[in-house]
Motif scaffolding. Structure first.
Motif, PDB file in Angstrom:
ATOM      1  N   GLN A 124       5.884   5.416  -5.833  1.00  0.00           N
ATOM      2  CA  GLN A 124       6.560   4.670  -4.653  1.00  0.00           C
ATOM      3  C   GLN A 124       7.130   3.418  -5.064  1.00  0.00           C
ATOM      4  O   GLN A 124       6.679   2.672  -5.720  1.00  0.00           O
ATOM      5  CB  GLN A 124       6.117   4.761  -3.422  1.00  0.00           C
ATOM      6  N   PHE A 125       8.228   2.929  -4.347  1.00  0.00           N
ATOM      7  CA  PHE A 125       8.692   1.547  -4.498  1.00  0.00           C
ATOM      8  C   PHE A 125       8.210   0.878  -3.572  1.00  0.00           C
ATOM      9  O   PHE A 125       8.140   1.347  -2.242  1.00  0.00           O
ATOM     10  CB  PHE A 125      10.483   1.689  -4.320  1.00  0.00           C
ATOM     11  N   VAL A 126       8.379  -0.460  -3.640  1.00  0.00           N
ATOM     12  CA  VAL A 126       8.267  -1.602  -2.268  1.00  0.00           C
ATOM     13  C   VAL A 126       9.378  -2.459  -2.619  1.00  0.00           C
ATOM     14  O   VAL A 126       9.834  -2.751  -3.842  1.00  0.00           O
ATOM     15  CB  VAL A 126       7.051  -2.204  -2.516  1.00  0.00           C
ATOM     16  N   ALA A 127       9.741  -3.071  -1.510  1.00  0.00           N
ATOM     17  CA  ALA A 127      10.878  -4.216  -1.689  1.00  0.00           C
ATOM     18  C   ALA A 127      10.162  -5.355  -0.931  1.00  0.00           C
ATOM     19  O   ALA A 127       9.149  -5.259  -0.130  1.00  0.00           O
ATOM     20  CB  ALA A 127      12.168  -3.989  -1.013  1.00  0.00           C
ATOM     21  N   HIS A 128      10.855  -6.536  -1.121  1.00  0.00           N
ATOM     22  CA  HIS A 128      10.188  -7.635   0.025  1.00  0.00           C
ATOM     23  C   HIS A 128      10.612  -7.390   1.405  1.00  0.00           C
ATOM     24  O   HIS A 128      11.756  -7.147   1.590  1.00  0.00           O
ATOM     25  CB  HIS A 128      10.980  -8.812  -0.536  1.00  0.00           C
ATOM     26  N   LYS A 129       9.769  -7.719   1.992  1.00  0.00           N
ATOM     27  CA  LYS A 129       9.798  -7.111   3.562  1.00  0.00           C
ATOM     28  C   LYS A 129      10.967  -7.963   4.214  1.00  0.00           C
ATOM     29  O   LYS A 129      11.642  -7.643   5.185  1.00  0.00           O
ATOM     30  CB  LYS A 129       8.580  -7.345   4.372  1.00  0.00           C
ATOM     31  N   ASP A 130      11.586  -9.180   3.628  1.00  0.00           N
ATOM     32  CA  ASP A 130      12.392  -9.840   4.267  1.00  0.00           C
ATOM     33  C   ASP A 130      13.779  -9.470   3.975  1.00  0.00           C
ATOM     34  O   ASP A 130      14.975  -9.963   4.452  1.00  0.00           O
ATOM     35  CB  ASP A 130      12.267 -11.461   3.870  1.00  0.00           C
ATOM     36  N   ASN A 131      13.900  -8.436   2.837  1.00  0.00           N
ATOM     37  CA  ASN A 131      15.086  -7.960   2.376  1.00  0.00           C
ATOM     38  C   ASN A 131      15.670  -6.789   3.192  1.00  0.00           C
ATOM     39  O   ASN A 131      15.216  -5.800   3.047  1.00  0.00           O
ATOM     40  CB  ASN A 131      14.788  -7.660   0.745  1.00  0.00           C
ATOM     41  N   ASN A 173       1.283  -6.998 -16.780  1.00  0.00           N
ATOM     42  CA  ASN A 173       0.444  -6.699 -15.840  1.00  0.00           C
ATOM     43  C   ASN A 173       1.032  -6.438 -14.412  1.00  0.00           C
ATOM     44  O   ASN A 173       2.105  -7.017 -14.378  1.00  0.00           O
ATOM     45  CB  ASN A 173      -0.871  -7.593 -15.791  1.00  0.00           C
ATOM     46  N   ARG A 174       0.242  -6.238 -13.518  1.00  0.00           N
ATOM     47  CA  ARG A 174       0.759  -6.059 -11.946  1.00  0.00           C
ATOM     48  C   ARG A 174       1.069  -7.329 -11.579  1.00  0.00           C
ATOM     49  O   ARG A 174       1.974  -7.425 -10.500  1.00  0.00           O
ATOM     50  CB  ARG A 174      -0.437  -5.397 -11.239  1.00  0.00           C
ATOM     51  N   ASP A 175       0.015  -8.402 -11.817  1.00  0.00           N
ATOM     52  CA  ASP A 175       0.122  -9.857 -11.205  1.00  0.00           C
ATOM     53  C   ASP A 175       1.538 -10.113 -11.278  1.00  0.00           C
ATOM     54  O   ASP A 175       2.611 -10.707 -10.701  1.00  0.00           O
ATOM     55  CB  ASP A 175      -0.747 -10.510 -11.664  1.00  0.00           C
ATOM     56  N   GLY A 176       1.953 -10.186 -12.538  1.00  0.00           N
ATOM     57  CA  GLY A 176       3.383 -10.825 -12.995  1.00  0.00           C
ATOM     58  C   GLY A 176       4.451 -10.061 -12.279  1.00  0.00           C
ATOM     59  O   GLY A 176       5.417 -10.621 -11.778  1.00  0.00           O
ATOM     60  N   ALA A 177       4.342  -8.676 -12.100  1.00  0.00           N
ATOM     61  CA  ALA A 177       5.684  -8.046 -11.592  1.00  0.00           C
ATOM     62  C   ALA A 177       5.436  -8.175 -10.028  1.00  0.00           C
ATOM     63  O   ALA A 177       6.652  -8.374  -9.536  1.00  0.00           O
ATOM     64  CB  ALA A 177       5.277  -6.325 -11.878  1.00  0.00           C
ATOM     65  N   MET A 178       4.308  -8.235  -9.404  1.00  0.00           N
ATOM     66  CA  MET A 178       4.440  -8.766  -8.023  1.00  0.00           C
ATOM     67  C   MET A 178       4.624 -10.194  -7.777  1.00  0.00           C
ATOM     68  O   MET A 178       5.457 -10.363  -6.549  1.00  0.00           O
ATOM     69  CB  MET A 178       3.070  -8.142  -7.360  1.00  0.00           C
ATOM     70  N   ASN A 179       4.331 -10.977  -8.494  1.00  0.00           N
ATOM     71  CA  ASN A 179       4.600 -12.331  -8.319  1.00  0.00           C
ATOM     72  C   ASN A 179       6.289 -12.602  -8.432  1.00  0.00           C
ATOM     73  O   ASN A 179       6.748 -13.405  -7.431  1.00  0.00           O
ATOM     74  CB  ASN A 179       4.165 -13.323  -9.368  1.00  0.00           C
ATOM     75  N   VAL A 197      -0.490   0.596  -1.141  1.00  0.00           N
ATOM     76  CA  VAL A 197      -0.806   0.082   0.331  1.00  0.00           C
ATOM     77  C   VAL A 197      -2.131  -0.785   0.340  1.00  0.00           C
ATOM     78  O   VAL A 197      -2.320  -1.440   1.246  1.00  0.00           O
ATOM     79  CB  VAL A 197      -1.318   1.536   0.918  1.00  0.00           C
ATOM     80  N   ALA A 198      -3.136  -0.383  -0.946  1.00  0.00           N
ATOM     81  CA  ALA A 198      -4.484  -1.072  -0.792  1.00  0.00           C
ATOM     82  C   ALA A 198      -4.177  -2.573  -1.099  1.00  0.00           C
ATOM     83  O   ALA A 198      -4.814  -3.485  -0.719  1.00  0.00           O
ATOM     84  CB  ALA A 198      -5.399  -0.525  -1.684  1.00  0.00           C
ATOM     85  N   THR A 199      -3.290  -2.744  -2.086  1.00  0.00           N
ATOM     86  CA  THR A 199      -2.839  -4.016  -2.564  1.00  0.00           C
ATOM     87  C   THR A 199      -2.275  -5.043  -1.440  1.00  0.00           C
ATOM     88  O   THR A 199      -2.632  -6.171  -1.268  1.00  0.00           O
ATOM     89  CB  THR A 199      -2.345  -4.104  -3.869  1.00  0.00           C
ATOM     90  N   ILE A 200      -1.325  -4.444  -0.555  1.00  0.00           N
ATOM     91  CA  ILE A 200      -0.814  -5.024   0.292  1.00  0.00           C
ATOM     92  C   ILE A 200      -1.670  -5.552   1.328  1.00  0.00           C
ATOM     93  O   ILE A 200      -1.705  -6.749   2.040  1.00  0.00           O
ATOM     94  CB  ILE A 200       0.305  -4.334   0.685  1.00  0.00           C
ATOM     95  N   LYS A 201      -2.526  -4.574   1.475  1.00  0.00           N
ATOM     96  CA  LYS A 201      -3.437  -5.088   2.686  1.00  0.00           C
ATOM     97  C   LYS A 201      -4.438  -6.003   2.473  1.00  0.00           C
ATOM     98  O   LYS A 201      -4.935  -6.875   3.011  1.00  0.00           O
ATOM     99  CB  LYS A 201      -4.182  -3.567   3.066  1.00  0.00           C
ATOM    100  N   LYS A 202      -5.077  -5.996   1.053  1.00  0.00           N
ATOM    101  CA  LYS A 202      -6.109  -6.847   0.464  1.00  0.00           C
ATOM    102  C   LYS A 202      -5.490  -8.145   0.549  1.00  0.00           C
ATOM    103  O   LYS A 202      -6.227  -9.015   0.699  1.00  0.00           O
ATOM    104  CB  LYS A 202      -6.364  -6.267  -0.852  1.00  0.00           C
ATOM    105  N   ALA A 203      -4.155  -8.342  -0.214  1.00  0.00           N
ATOM    106  CA  ALA A 203      -3.822  -9.581  -0.354  1.00  0.00           C
ATOM    107  C   ALA A 203      -2.549 -10.176   0.567  1.00  0.00           C
ATOM    108  O   ALA A 203      -2.124 -11.287   0.379  1.00  0.00           O
ATOM    109  CB  ALA A 203      -3.036  -9.556  -1.647  1.00  0.00           C
ATOM    110  N   ASN A 204      -2.452  -9.481   1.691  1.00  0.00           N
ATOM    111  CA  ASN A 204      -1.232  -9.657   2.837  1.00  0.00           C
ATOM    112  C   ASN A 204       0.042 -10.000   2.212  1.00  0.00           C
ATOM    113  O   ASN A 204       0.617 -10.892   2.522  1.00  0.00           O
ATOM    114  CB  ASN A 204      -2.042 -10.786   3.564  1.00  0.00           C
ATOM    115  N   LEU A 205       0.314  -9.011   1.257  1.00  0.00           N
ATOM    116  CA  LEU A 205       1.486  -9.343   0.250  1.00  0.00           C
ATOM    117  C   LEU A 205       2.957  -8.928   1.474  1.00  0.00           C
ATOM    118  O   LEU A 205       2.781  -8.112   2.228  1.00  0.00           O
ATOM    119  CB  LEU A 205       1.744  -8.372  -0.728  1.00  0.00           C
TER     120      LEU A 205
END
Length: 267
Positions: A124-131, A173-179, A197-205
């Motif tokens: 699945q895709f995610v985008a920035h919630k402000d976009n 790695n994931r960190d670079g992509a998510m940052n 879903v788990a990462t968004i919840k854990k790090a409040n992304l």
């Protein structure tokens, strides 16, 4: 004097007999059995599959492998590198398996034995919630989406959109992509829905899910197609089946994901 000589002779014979017996017993001692070791690779930065917490390697894939190995009498030696590097090390025989959410795909099944699946996921895709301009997959057409090099999720996107409607930017790695998504240097990021879903919840992304799930695929531990790989695959498959049957796998899944990802949602 004669008595003393006789006693001396007896002592000498007894001592000699003892030495011979001692030598014989030492020769009969079995050599210690060599320690059983399995070398496993993971990135160590892929929450919640393999990551470090307080300096200790942990995660869903890691914990299941560690527990199965312990029950089978193996010690796990861990190797950490980026995902593409893990595939290369497995192909070269430098590691025995990968504990980092490796999806079972037709091309991979040609190269590796796969253990009993312990995770089912959909891309699945995610985008920035402000976009506010990106709310469905079509909104990503002509835009740049981040993903981890060598991951199955990028291949899913390429197969679903072969005309290059979505531009792909790869990361180690994931960190670079998510940052880069956090800082709005890319328009989206693609991974497994469970992981997102788990990462968004854990790090409040600041991410939002976009579109629906792509193809659901199982993940498992891959082993090289040789005699050693076959033996390891058979052993770990039986142990994973046991961990599933006694409910241990479900508990570990809920610990890291908050839900049971070890069952196929399509069944």
């Amino acid at each position: 004097m004669k008595i003393n000589k006789v006693l001396g002779t007896l002592v000498t014979v007894i001592l000699a007999a003892g030495l011979i017996a001692g030598c014989g017993s030492s020769e009969k001692k079995a050599a210690p059995s060599p320690e059983k070791v399995i070398r496993a690779g993971c990135t160590g930065v892929s929450y919640p599959d393999s990551f470090k917490e307080n300096g200790k390697l942990t995660g869903y894939d890691v914990e299941i492998l560690e527990l199965a190995a312990k029950n089978l009498g193996y010690k796990v030696e861990w190797v950490n590198t980026d995902f593409a590097g893990l595939i290369g090390q497995l192909d070269a025989g430098k590691i025995d398996t990968i504990a980092n959410n490796v999806s079972i795909t037709p091309p991979r099944k040609e190269k590796y034995y796969f253990s009993e699946p312990f995770l089912y996921e959909g891309t699945q895709f995610v985008a920035h919630k402000d976009n506010n301009e990106i709310n469905k997959v079509e909104d990503l057409f002509g835009k740049t989406v981040a993903g981890v090099a060598g991951s199955n999720h990028l291949k899913v996107v390429e197969q679903a959109y072969p005309n290059g409607n979505i531009k792909i930017r790869t990361y180690e790695n994931r960190d670079g992509a998510m940052n880069d998504l956090i800082n709005k240097r890319v328009d989206g990021y693609v991974n497994a829905r469970n992981v997102l879903v788990a990462t968004i919840k854990k790090a409040n992304l600041p991410f939002k899910l976009v579109g629906d799930l792509f193809v659901i695929r199982p993940s498992a531990y891959p082993f090289l197609k040789n005699e050693k790989g076959k033996k390891l695959n058979d052993e770990f498959t039986k142990e994973i089946q046991r961990l599933r049957k006694d409910g241990t796998m479900k508990k570990i899944s809920e610990k890291y994901y908050g839900t049971d990802v070890s069952v196929n949602p399509g069944k």
